[in-house]
Motif scaffolding. Structure first.
Motif, PDB file in Angstrom:
ATOM      1  N   ASP A 476       0.839  -1.191   0.000  1.00 26.03           N
ATOM      2  CA  ASP A 476       0.000   0.000   0.000  1.00 26.03           C
ATOM      3  C   ASP A 476       0.881   1.251   0.000  1.00 26.03           C
ATOM      4  O   ASP A 476       1.531   1.564   0.992  1.00 26.03           O
ATOM      5  CB  ASP A 476      -0.903  -0.004   1.238  1.00 26.03           C
ATOM      6  CG  ASP A 476      -1.994   1.068   1.174  1.00 26.03           C
ATOM      7  OD1 ASP A 476      -1.897   1.976   0.325  1.00 26.03           O
ATOM      8  OD2 ASP A 476      -2.936   0.998   1.966  1.00 26.03           O
ATOM      9  N   GLY A 477       0.923   1.968  -1.124  1.00 30.31           N
ATOM     10  CA  GLY A 477       1.712   3.189  -1.210  1.00 30.31           C
ATOM     11  C   GLY A 477       3.120   2.983  -1.707  1.00 30.31           C
ATOM     12  O   GLY A 477       3.870   3.946  -1.872  1.00 30.31           O
ATOM     13  N   GLN A 536      -8.218   3.496   4.350  1.00 26.22           N
ATOM     14  CA  GLN A 536      -7.458   2.848   5.418  1.00 26.22           C
ATOM     15  C   GLN A 536      -8.282   2.704   6.695  1.00 26.22           C
ATOM     16  O   GLN A 536      -8.139   1.711   7.417  1.00 26.22           O
ATOM     17  CB  GLN A 536      -6.170   3.627   5.691  1.00 26.22           C
ATOM     18  CG  GLN A 536      -5.164   3.549   4.548  1.00 26.22           C
ATOM     19  CD  GLN A 536      -3.962   4.449   4.749  1.00 26.22           C
ATOM     20  OE1 GLN A 536      -4.039   5.456   5.469  1.00 26.22           O
ATOM     21  NE2 GLN A 536      -2.857   4.120   4.107  1.00 26.22           N
ATOM     22  N   TYR A 537      -9.143   3.683   6.978  1.00 29.07           N
ATOM     23  CA  TYR A 537     -10.013   3.568   8.150  1.00 29.07           C
ATOM     24  C   TYR A 537     -10.907   2.331   8.032  1.00 29.07           C
ATOM     25  O   TYR A 537     -11.170   1.629   9.016  1.00 29.07           O
ATOM     26  CB  TYR A 537     -10.902   4.806   8.291  1.00 29.07           C
ATOM     27  CG  TYR A 537     -10.182   6.105   8.605  1.00 29.07           C
ATOM     28  CD1 TYR A 537      -8.933   6.126   9.232  1.00 29.07           C
ATOM     29  CD2 TYR A 537     -10.772   7.339   8.295  1.00 29.07           C
ATOM     30  CE1 TYR A 537      -8.291   7.317   9.515  1.00 29.07           C
ATOM     31  CE2 TYR A 537     -10.144   8.542   8.568  1.00 29.07           C
ATOM     32  CZ  TYR A 537      -8.908   8.530   9.176  1.00 29.07           C
ATOM     33  OH  TYR A 537      -8.285   9.722   9.455  1.00 29.07           O
ATOM     34  N   GLN A 538     -11.405   2.075   6.814  1.00 24.45           N
ATOM     35  CA  GLN A 538     -12.266   0.912   6.589  1.00 24.45           C
ATOM     36  C   GLN A 538     -11.486  -0.390   6.748  1.00 24.45           C
ATOM     37  O   GLN A 538     -11.975  -1.357   7.333  1.00 24.45           O
ATOM     38  CB  GLN A 538     -12.880   0.967   5.191  1.00 24.45           C
ATOM     39  CG  GLN A 538     -13.972   2.021   5.044  1.00 24.45           C
ATOM     40  CD  GLN A 538     -14.618   1.961   3.665  1.00 24.45           C
ATOM     41  OE1 GLN A 538     -13.981   1.561   2.690  1.00 24.45           O
ATOM     42  NE2 GLN A 538     -15.876   2.367   3.590  1.00 24.45           N
ATOM     43  N   GLU A 539     -10.261  -0.382   6.211  1.00 23.73           N
ATOM     44  CA  GLU A 539      -9.444  -1.592   6.266  1.00 23.73           C
ATOM     45  C   GLU A 539      -8.885  -1.847   7.655  1.00 23.73           C
ATOM     46  O   GLU A 539      -8.610  -2.996   8.025  1.00 23.73           O
ATOM     47  CB  GLU A 539      -8.294  -1.485   5.264  1.00 23.73           C
ATOM     48  CG  GLU A 539      -8.752  -1.440   3.801  1.00 23.73           C
ATOM     49  CD  GLU A 539      -7.645  -1.077   2.842  1.00 23.73           C
ATOM     50  OE1 GLU A 539      -7.903  -1.104   1.616  1.00 23.73           O
ATOM     51  OE2 GLU A 539      -6.535  -0.753   3.293  1.00 23.73           O
TER      52      GLU A 539
END
Length: 698
Positions: A476-477, A536-539
């Motif tokens: 991620d990123g 990211q909050y969801q993951e």
């Protein structure tokens, strides 16, 4: 093996430097030059000596492959070689074409005569490594072109064509024909006419007002090079050339060179120099891996990224098909590209004919069908997986077999993107940085199934479009954005804890960053970071939320493009202005979170932001996402404005001392506002700190 070839042409000895590609002055070559001079002196039939390189280079200076080894300083060192040349009883003529730089120019200045091709490139670039010329360059160059011109060259490190020195004592003759023939003819003339053995050291370095000139220059250079000690030392050395006898000036130069070698700034610059050359070396991809021929490129998306990406290839003379879905967007993209070239013409950086030729390589299109025959296609569409899926499924249908399918994604899973095609081996990430036609960094993202020849092609292509390419694995990123996410988080948390927007940015900018983290967020666009955070909050539901940043985005404050973010911006002006509205939001968030603001030092701001980069970088290394610590440094030096004089986050951490970094991080764990476990040292960082080794140690 590199050496110097000795041949006779009548009464003239020819010593040819042979250490490709730029005749670096390695130990074997230095020995060869000395042996050649000795042989010529011992032969009564030899009347003069010609020292010549290749068409590409007389000599580019020191042999970088020997840096850090005993060979670099072994005798004969360069000063010894120059002494042999200068004290030769027979005239030595330097014949110069191509690059004549650094130690190569110092060697030429030790010769009795110099002839050159008009387009030969002359430079003393040592200042770019945080050094100054260490073999007489600061003492001899002022004696042949004057103190002022010499100082400009030495302080800037810039290359100048030989023809600009016509009439000076630097060159005795400029020749347009075959160089070796001209050099032998000139050497014959010198010998037959019994011309004197001219020594540059015997000339006077003059200036009509040395005291005033050097005082003014010190002030000017000091203001421009405040984080770099080498330029001021260059001023001191050239002043010594004007005000002292030659041998005393040489002592000043030598002392400055030795001292500069020990400075952290020079270590950082040399680290960056070598790191850039290492990025192209991929452990499991041999240098002779066949590459695919890229004769045409397709770009999908006519926005800021798509147009910037297109310009890179147009500049390299590679035709581009730019695809947009709507005529309005396509027209806007073409106009943006034309505007860039018009601007270059206006600034005198490009002729109108050249600009027209570049634009003529662009084919605007509203259909994917026009990509059926391109060799490489790069999508630069909205950063959302569903959008990427539709694009790659379509490319899989229309693109020819063997075409490389690339994504400009900055955060999304490249392996998943590749799975949308029936040819994942042809899929690669080419993450350009905005503005894509200016920023030097290109993250080359290697998917699990990316073919080696595709990777090798991407690395070769990066050089063609003048990018520094760094290979990243999939996460991620990738390297840059994964790390910057942690850096930004620490800045935002400290904003909630008690620091102000202005204090955070000023502390980081004083450390040497081109721009503080909150100004950078405003420039990039707050909505981009917000979209990533929401995903990211969801993951990760346990993730600490960046409440201030989220609140500002909810208010429509996305930064410069909306005229307000962490700062406010007036129309037509990019200056970041303090905004009391932001202070109000920060106060409200602190109250909601029950935070009593505390005084935060500039040191804490710098350490938390930079060590967040370091810790995440160590984790990235441990996971094999990056090949080496120096690759991470190159990402940050070329893409994120990390101060070059500090060498990148991983190098800087090693300069501080990894045990000291770990100790500081342990103190930060006491902060109850941060993400639990955030400041636990990455396993590799803890291990290297315990061992007392650097990140790339075996």
């Amino acid at each position: 093996m590199s050496t110097a070839h000795y041949d006779l042409n009548g009464a003239i000895a020819v010593i040819r430097l042979d250490n490709p590609p730029v005749n670096g002055l390695g130990l074997a070559l230095r020995q060869g030059i000395v042996n050649g001079i000795r042989q010529a002196e011992a032969d009564d039939a030899v009347k003069a000596v010609v020292l010549i390189g290749s068409d590409r280079a007389f000599s580019g200076g020191a042999d970088i492959s020997e840096f850090g080894t005993s060979k670099a300083t072994a005798e004969p060192n360069l000063n010894t070689v120059i002494n042999y040349v200068e004290s030769s009883r027979k005239p030595v003529i330097a014949a110069i074409s191509g690059a004549c730089m650094g130690g190569g120019l110092e060697l030429a200045l030790g010769c009795h005569y110099r002839i050159a091709k008009p387009d030969a490139q002359i430079a003393l670039p040592e200042v770019k490594l945080g050094l100054l010329p260490g073999a007489g360059g600061t003492q001899r160059l002022p004696r042949v072109i004057g103190a002022e011109h010499a100082l400009n060259m030495i302080v800037s490190g810039s290359a100048v064509p030989a023809k600009q020195f016509k009439g000076s004592a630097l060159f005795d003759e400029l020749v347009d024909g075959e160089l070796q023939d001209a050099a032998i003819a000139y050497a014959t003339k010198v010998a037959n006419e019994n011309l004197p053995l001219k020594k540059v050291r015997d000339l006077k370095a003059k200036h009509p007002n040395p005291e005033g000139f050097f005082m003014f220059t010190r002030n000017t250079v000091g203001a421009m090079a405040k984080n770099y000690p080498a330029p001021l030392k260059c001023v001191d050395a050239v002043k010594a050339a004007v005000t002292m006898p030659f041998d005393k000036g040489m002592e000043v130069e030598r002392e400055a060179f030795v001292n500069l070698m020990q400075t952290p700034e020079s270590r950082a610059l040399r680290h960056a120099f070598f790191s850039e050359r290492l990025t192209s070396k991929i452990a499991d991809v041999p240098s002779d891996t066949p590459v695919r021929d890229i004769k045409s490129v397709g770009v999908i998306g006519g926005g800021t990224m798509g147009t910037g990406i297109s310009i890179n290839f147009l500049n390299a003379g590679i035709p581009v098909t730019l695809v947009e879905m709507k005529q309005e967007g396509l027209d806007r993209g073409v106009a943006a590209i034309q505007k860039v070239y018009e601007g270059r013409v206006k600034k005198g950086r490009m002729s109108e004919d050249d600009a027209r030729a570049k634009i003529a390589l662009l084919t605007p299109s509203l259909t994917y069908d026009d990509l059926s025959d391109v060799d490489l296609v790069i999508e630069a569409v909205f950063e959302e997986m569903g959008v990427k899926q539709s694009v790659f499924e379509k490319l899989d249908e229309v693109c020819k077999q063997g075409a490389i399918l690339a994504s400009n994604t900055s955060t999304l899973d490249l392996n998943k993107i590749a799975s949308f095609t029936k040819r994942p081996e042809d899929v690669i990430g080419l993450h350009f940085f905005s503005p894509a036609n200016i920023m030097k960094l290109l993250e080359v993202v290697r998917g699990d199934k990316t073919a080696k020849d595709v990777l090798a092609t991407a690395m070769k292509l990066a050089k063609a479009i003048r990018k520094t390419a760094v290979v990243s694995g999939v996460c991620d990123g990738f390297i840059g954005n994964r790390m910057i996410n942690q850096y930004q988080r620490e800045a935002l948390l400290m904003l909630e804890e008690g620091a102000s927007v202005q204090q955070i940015d000023k502390a980081i900018e004083k450390f040497g960053f081109a721009m503080g983290p909150l100004r950078m967020a405003d420039l990039a666009g707050g909505d981009i970071g917000w979209a990533i955070r929401k995903r990211q909050y969801q993951e990760n539901p346990d993730m600490v939320k960046m409440v201030v940043a989220d609140r500002l985005c909810e208010m429509g404050r996305y930064g410069q493009k909306t005229g307000a973010g962490f700062y406010r911006y007036e129309p037509g002006n990019r200056n970041a202005l303090h905004d009391p509205e932001v202070d109000k939001v920060v106060d409200e968030v602190r109250a909601e979170l029950g935070i009593t603001p505390r005084k935060i030092s500039n040191q804490e701001i710098v350490e938390r932001c930079v060590y967040a980069l370091v810790n995440e970088g160590a984790q990235i290394l441990d996971e094999g996402i990056a090949q080496r610590a120096s690759d991470i440094d190159m990402v940050y030096l070329t893409g994120y404005g990390f101060p070059v004089f500090r060498g990148g986050p991983m190098h800087y951490a090693e300069e501080v001392g990894l045990p000291n970094v770990v100790r500081a991080m342990q103190a930060f764990t006491e902060d109850r506002h941060t993400q639990p476990g955030f400041w636990k040292p990455a396993a590799l960082l803890a291990k290297r700190a315990e061992e007392g080794k650097g990140f790339d140690a075996k």
